[in-house]
Design an enzyme around this catalytic site. Structure first.
Site, PDB file in Angstrom:
ATOM      1  N   PHE A  41       0.808  -1.223   0.000  1.00 55.26           N
ATOM      2  CA  PHE A  41       0.000   0.000   0.000  1.00 55.26           C
ATOM      3  C   PHE A  41       0.836   1.265   0.000  1.00 55.26           C
ATOM      4  CE2 PHE A  41      -0.112  -1.829   4.338  1.00 55.26           C
ATOM      5  CZ  PHE A  41       0.587  -0.859   5.040  1.00 55.26           C
TER       6      PHE A  41
ATOM      7  N   VAL B 199       2.320   6.562   4.419  1.00 52.99           N
ATOM      8  CA  VAL B 199       1.463   6.532   5.608  1.00 52.99           C
ATOM      9  C   VAL B 199       0.540   5.323   5.481  1.00 52.99           C
ATOM     10  CG1 VAL B 199      -0.344   7.765   6.888  1.00 52.99           C
ATOM     11  CG2 VAL B 199       1.499   9.051   5.809  1.00 52.99           C
TER      12      VAL B 199
ATOM     13  N   GLY C  34       1.349   3.583  -3.290  1.00 55.50           N
ATOM     14  CA  GLY C  34       0.409   4.617  -3.703  1.00 55.50           C
ATOM     15  C   GLY C  34      -0.130   5.474  -2.577  1.00 55.50           C
ATOM     16  N   HIS C  35       0.290   5.235  -1.355  1.00 55.04           N
ATOM     17  CA  HIS C  35      -0.283   5.964  -0.196  1.00 55.04           C
ATOM     18  C   HIS C  35       0.806   6.335   0.792  1.00 55.04           C
ATOM     19  CE1 HIS C  35      -2.954   6.686   3.313  1.00 55.04           C
ATOM     20  NE2 HIS C  35      -3.852   6.920   2.394  1.00 55.04           N
ATOM     21  N   PHE C  36       1.476   7.274   0.651  1.00 58.18           N
ATOM     22  CA  PHE C  36       1.709   8.158  -0.477  1.00 58.18           C
ATOM     23  C   PHE C  36       3.170   8.016  -0.850  1.00 58.18           C
ATOM     24  CE2 PHE C  36      -1.630  10.039   2.163  1.00 58.18           C
ATOM     25  CZ  PHE C  36      -2.646  10.187   1.246  1.00 58.18           C
TER      26      PHE C  36
END
Length: 142
Positions: free
Chosen positions: A46, A56, A49-51
Site C-alpha cells: 500500500f 502513511v 500509492g499511499h503516499f
C-alpha cells in the site's frame, strides 16, 4: 500468556498475505480479548500509492488490523472455529496519529458485548504507547 505466530493465526482467520494484517498475537483469551502486532515495513504494497512521497499506513487498514485481532479472540471460541467474522459497523472511530514504515503497531481489541452471532469490540491501536486509532467495531459471525 497465549501467544500465536502467523501459522497459528492462519488456522483461525481466513485472511492471507497481503491482506493478513496481524504478524503475531502476544496474548488472547477466547471470547474476551486479543493483543497483536503489525510490524510495518517500507515494503508494504500500500505504500506504493499511499503516499509515494510520504508513506502513511491507510486508516482503513489499521481498522482492518484491529478487526482481525478481535476476530482471533472471537473465532478461537470452540463454537466459532472454522467460521468467518464479518464487519457489521464501525462507531466512534478516531484517527489520532500516523503510522509509517518502521512502526510496530500494537493492536488491542476487547469484546464488550456478544449476543448470538452479533458482537461489539472496543479496539485501540498504538505506536510506542501513543494511541493512533480507537473505535468500536461491530461484527457478525457467519
Amino acid at each position: 500468556m497465549n501467544k500465536l505466530g502467523v501459522k497459528e493465526i492462519e488456522q483461525i482467520l481466513p485472511h492471507r498475505h497481503p491482506f493478513l494484517l496481524v504478524d503475531y498475537i502476544e496474548d488472547y483469551e477466547p471470547g474476551k480479548f486479543a493483543v497483536g502486532y503489525k510490524c510495518v515495513t517500507f515494503r508494504e504494497d500500500f505504500f506504493k500509492g499511499h503516499f509515494p512521497q510520504e508513506p502513511v499506513m491507510p486508516g482503513v487498514l489499521m481498522v482492518e488490523a484491529l478487526a482481525q485481532t478481535g476476530a482471533v479472540a472471537i473465532l478461537s471460541l470452540e463454537e466459532n472455529k472454522g467460521k468467518i467474522a464479518y464487519f457489521g459497523g464501525i462507531k466512534n472511530c478516531r484517527f489520532r496519529g500516523k503510522v509509517v514504515p518502521g512502526d510496530k503497531l500494537r493492536l488491542e481489541t476487547t469484546i464488550i458485548k456478544c449476543k448470538g452471532p452479533v458482537g461489539v469490540g472496543h479496539a485501540v491501536a498504538s505506536v510506542d504507547g501513543k494511541v493512533v486509532v480507537d473505535a468500536e467495531l461491530t461484527f457478525m459471525i457467519g
